[in-house]
Design a protein around this motif. Structure first.
Motif, PDB file in Angstrom:
ATOM      1  N   GLY A 102      -2.649   7.783  -7.958  1.00  0.00           N
ATOM      2  CA  GLY A 102      -1.606   7.601  -8.962  1.00  0.00           C
ATOM      3  C   GLY A 102      -0.319   8.312  -8.606  1.00  0.00           C
ATOM      4  N   GLU A 103      -0.419   9.374  -7.834  1.00  0.00           N
ATOM      5  CA  GLU A 103       0.760  10.152  -7.435  1.00  0.00           C
ATOM      6  C   GLU A 103       1.762   9.308  -6.657  1.00  0.00           C
ATOM      7  OE1 GLU A 103       1.747  14.113  -4.677  1.00  0.00           O
ATOM      8  OE2 GLU A 103      -0.323  13.409  -4.938  1.00  0.00           O
ATOM      9  N   PHE A 104       1.250   8.306  -5.942  1.00  0.00           N
ATOM     10  CA  PHE A 104       2.124   7.501  -5.080  1.00  0.00           C
ATOM     11  C   PHE A 104       2.279   6.071  -5.579  1.00  0.00           C
ATOM     12  CE2 PHE A 104       0.137  10.773  -2.350  1.00  0.00           C
ATOM     13  CZ  PHE A 104       1.290  11.513  -2.097  1.00  0.00           C
ATOM     14  N   ASP A 105       1.984   5.860  -6.857  1.00  0.00           N
ATOM     15  CA  ASP A 105       2.147   4.534  -7.458  1.00  0.00           C
ATOM     16  C   ASP A 105       3.620   4.125  -7.416  1.00  0.00           C
ATOM     17  OD1 ASP A 105       1.114   2.254  -8.843  1.00  0.00           O
ATOM     18  OD2 ASP A 105       2.025   3.029 -10.684  1.00  0.00           O
ATOM     19  N   GLU A 106       3.867   2.892  -6.968  1.00  0.00           N
ATOM     20  CA  GLU A 106       5.216   2.312  -6.893  1.00  0.00           C
ATOM     21  C   GLU A 106       6.124   3.015  -5.879  1.00  0.00           C
ATOM     22  OE1 GLU A 106       6.058  -0.453  -8.149  1.00  0.00           O
ATOM     23  OE2 GLU A 106       4.427  -0.801  -9.577  1.00  0.00           O
ATOM     24  N   GLN A 107       5.537   3.668  -4.889  1.00  0.00           N
ATOM     25  CA  GLN A 107       6.333   4.263  -3.816  1.00  0.00           C
ATOM     26  C   GLN A 107       6.409   3.270  -2.650  1.00  0.00           C
ATOM     27  OE1 GLN A 107       7.937   7.304  -4.565  1.00  0.00           O
ATOM     28  NE2 GLN A 107       7.050   6.587  -6.492  1.00  0.00           N
ATOM     29  N   ILE A 108       6.988   3.704  -1.528  1.00  0.00           N
ATOM     30  CA  ILE A 108       7.265   2.794  -0.416  1.00  0.00           C
ATOM     31  C   ILE A 108       6.495   3.238   0.832  1.00  0.00           C
ATOM     32  CG2 ILE A 108       9.031   1.761   1.055  1.00  0.00           C
ATOM     33  CD1 ILE A 108       9.377   0.973  -1.820  1.00  0.00           C
ATOM     34  N   ALA A 109       5.870   2.274   1.491  1.00  0.00           N
ATOM     35  CA  ALA A 109       5.142   2.555   2.733  1.00  0.00           C
ATOM     36  C   ALA A 109       5.771   1.789   3.894  1.00  0.00           C
ATOM     37  CB  ALA A 109       3.673   2.159   2.588  1.00  0.00           C
ATOM     38  N   SER A 110       5.412   2.220   5.083  1.00  0.00           N
ATOM     39  CA  SER A 110       5.909   1.587   6.298  1.00  0.00           C
ATOM     40  C   SER A 110       5.293   0.204   6.491  1.00  0.00           C
ATOM     41  CB  SER A 110       5.565   2.469   7.505  1.00  0.00           C
ATOM     42  OG  SER A 110       5.731   1.774   8.718  1.00  0.00           O
ATOM     43  N   THR A 111       6.046  -0.672   7.135  1.00  0.00           N
ATOM     44  CA  THR A 111       5.502  -1.984   7.484  1.00  0.00           C
ATOM     45  C   THR A 111       4.460  -1.875   8.585  1.00  0.00           C
ATOM     46  OG1 THR A 111       7.360  -2.288   9.017  1.00  0.00           O
ATOM     47  CG2 THR A 111       7.576  -3.240   6.804  1.00  0.00           C
ATOM     48  N   GLY A 112       4.268  -0.658   9.101  1.00  0.00           N
ATOM     49  CA  GLY A 112       3.205  -0.429  10.076  1.00  0.00           C
ATOM     50  C   GLY A 112       1.824  -0.422   9.446  1.00  0.00           C
ATOM     51  N   PHE A 113       1.763  -0.516   8.112  1.00  0.00           N
ATOM     52  CA  PHE A 113       0.492  -0.601   7.393  1.00  0.00           C
ATOM     53  C   PHE A 113       0.224  -2.034   6.951  1.00  0.00           C
ATOM     54  CE2 PHE A 113       1.629   3.861   6.271  1.00  0.00           C
ATOM     55  CZ  PHE A 113       0.475   4.492   6.717  1.00  0.00           C
ATOM     56  N   GLU A 114      -1.045  -2.396   6.893  1.00  0.00           N
ATOM     57  CA  GLU A 114      -1.448  -3.526   6.079  1.00  0.00           C
ATOM     58  C   GLU A 114      -1.834  -2.932   4.730  1.00  0.00           C
ATOM     59  OE1 GLU A 114      -2.403  -7.330   4.701  1.00  0.00           O
ATOM     60  OE2 GLU A 114      -1.024  -6.488   6.168  1.00  0.00           O
ATOM     61  N   VAL A 115      -1.207  -3.367   3.674  1.00  0.00           N
ATOM     62  CA  VAL A 115      -1.488  -2.867   2.333  1.00  0.00           C
ATOM     63  C   VAL A 115      -2.400  -3.862   1.634  1.00  0.00           C
ATOM     64  CG1 VAL A 115      -0.527  -2.142   0.130  1.00  0.00           C
ATOM     65  CG2 VAL A 115       0.736  -1.675   2.242  1.00  0.00           C
ATOM     66  N   ILE A 116      -3.635  -3.436   1.383  1.00  0.00           N
ATOM     67  CA  ILE A 116      -4.604  -4.288   0.684  1.00  0.00           C
ATOM     68  C   ILE A 116      -4.514  -3.981  -0.805  1.00  0.00           C
ATOM     69  CG2 ILE A 116      -7.040  -4.903   0.460  1.00  0.00           C
ATOM     70  CD1 ILE A 116      -7.451  -3.769   3.299  1.00  0.00           C
TER      71      ILE A 116
END
Length: 486
Positions: A102-116
């Motif tokens: 929950g701490e990182f809800d709606e934050q931004i990740a690198s396109t180097g990840f596949e986000v499932i």
């Protein structure tokens, strides 16, 4: 249905492996949504999760960067939500995966990840899948590029896995949380053992060179300790740099040259590593520097570089070897001495601390031969030295056995994690639960029924998304005509 295309046969087998009642095979793409992407606004503050933010051992997001949109790299695009599973596409064999809290809800990740983004399934179950050897091997086997091997999003999405009913997913996830936490606790304790053993060895050395180790023995023998310096014990001489233009060779010429990287662990080592591999000099070079050889039982001590103060005994099979200019030898002993006893003193924390003080007060971080000669040495007669060496070797052998057992146990614990995960995905952790709850794994509660619900939900979300994007209706021709007549 997608599940049928992966289940293969009516008895729910994939590759010949039967699935428990109520399970079916699925792909990641069947049970998840693709993460949305956006460019952060210039003044927007957000946590940026890149590959370096993942603790690969703990599988958690750790200390992500805090950025403003205008500072963000072009890869900062993927929106992450609580319950998402991050899978690094770069070097997937390193298994940099994490479950978004929950701490990182709606934050931004690198396109180097596949986000499932799991849909109507338990995120913890999907996360556990990404930690399994089967998943890592599958994704690693599909990497593209030699310099920076990377998997593709489609490789992750196409991963086929056994899907339990939703109720069973939750039970499996809870069991894994409990069991893997116990494994991690055990692993952490075992990983501390080498440091404990290291401190134990230092304590033994301290007791040995202070006389405490043989205190009771000495009462019967009546020996007396003296405070001397190394120059009272033996001659201190330097090694020799290779003559200009001469080089080391890998061929065994019969003239080994001992380099600083080999002076480790209280002896001279020879490994496949470039820094500690045994090299040789030619007969011509040997003739030029033959005065700088060592004898078995001589003491060595490194005098320059990051490992200043490494000390030990020259072993028998290095008789006549040439010594690097980056080390000194203590030889031609003036008093009866057990080389191992003197080695214990040189390697003790007390003397190592003195050496560090000498280095700081000297020039260019070098331990001069003159300073070595002036280093203090506790001295006792040869009988007590012999008894000290016997006791230290006995205690060190005991420490070695403990360290070996701990290393073997740690290897078993590391394998245990994968064993537990494999049992979970075969349904073995929940066999008893299924027997007691048949109504929660069949009919509308089965995995196949769950896939149908997911598909329906996916279609519903697609329609809602389409409706949200639909432009406003144009004014009717009648209204337009009325306006035109006015």
């Amino acid at each position: 249905m997608a599940a049928n295309s992966h289940s293969g046969t009516p008895d729910r087998r994939e590759g010949g492996n039967p699935l428990p009642e109520g399970w079916c095979f699925s792909q990641i793409s069947d049970v998840s949504l693709k993460a949305s992407q956006r460019k952060p606004d210039d003044e927007e503050s957000f946590a940026y999760v890149d590959i370096g933010s993942i603790n690969r051992d703990l599988k958690v997001i750790e200390s992500p960067q805090k950025l403003l949109g205008k500072e963000a790299p072009s890869r900062a695009r993927k929106v992450i939500k609580q319950g998402d599973v991050l899978v690094s596409l770069t070097r997937p064999n390193l298994n940099a995966v994490a479950l978004v809290s929950g701490e990182f809800d709606e934050q931004i990740a690198s396109t180097g990840f596949e986000v499932i983004h799991p849909l109507l399934v338990d995120s913890r179950y999907i996360f556990a899948l990404t930690k399994s050897k089967e998943f890592v091997d599958s994704i690693s086997g599909a990497v593209q590029g030699a310099l920076y091997p990377a998997a593709k999003s489609s490789d992750v999405q196409a991963y086929c896995f056994p899907l339990p009913p939703l109720a069973e997913q939750k039970v499996i996830a809870e069991k894994l949380d409990t069991l893997l936490a116990q494994v991690d606790t055990t692993k952490a304790r075992l990983e501390r053992i080498p440091d404990i053993i290291k401190r134990f060895r230092q304590s033994v050395l301290a007791a040995a060179v202070s006389g405490k180790l043989t205190e009771e023995w000495r009462k019967n023998e009546g020996t007396v300790w003296q405070s001397l310096v190394i120059d009272d014990i033996g001659e201190v001489k330097g090694g020799k740099r290779l003559p200009k233009g001469d080089e080391l060779v890998e061929e065994n010429t019969g003239f080994p040259y001992i380099r600083a990287g080999q002076l480790k662990q209280g002896t001279v080592i020879n490994t496949s590593d470039a820094r500690s591999k045994q090299l040789f000099i030619t007969a011509e070079t040997q003739a030029k520097i033959s005065r700088y050889t060592v004898n078995p039982g001589d003491l060595y001590i490194t005098i320059v570089g990051a490992s200043i103060g490494d000390a030990g005994v020259i072993p028998q099979h290095y008789s006549g070897a040439n010594l690097t200019e980056n080390a000194a030898k203590i030889t031609e002993f003036k008093k009866p001495i057990k080389s191992q006893f003197l080695s214990y003193w040189l390697r003790s924390q007390e003397l190592q601390d003195l050496i560090q003080l000498e280095i700081k007060s000297g020039a260019q971080g070098k331990l001069a031969l003159k300073r070595i000669k002036e280093l203090p040495v506790p001295y006792t007669d040869i009988d007590e030295q012999t008894e000290i060496v016997r006791r230290v070797e006995e205690l060190f052998a005991f420490a070695d056995r403990i360290e070996q057992k701990a290393a073997a146990a740690l290897e078993q614990v590391n394998n245990l994690t994968q064993s537990i995960l494999a049992k979970a995905f075969r349904g073995e952790l929940t066999a008893g639960w299924r027997a007691a709850n048949p109504e929660l794994i069949s009919g509308d509660n089965s995995a196949e029924a769950l896939l149908a619900k997911i598909q329906a939900e996916r279609e519903k979300l697609a329609l809602e998304k389409k409706a949200a994007k639909k432009p406003r209706k144009k004014k009717t021709d009648a209204v337009t005509a009325t306006k035109q007549t006015r």
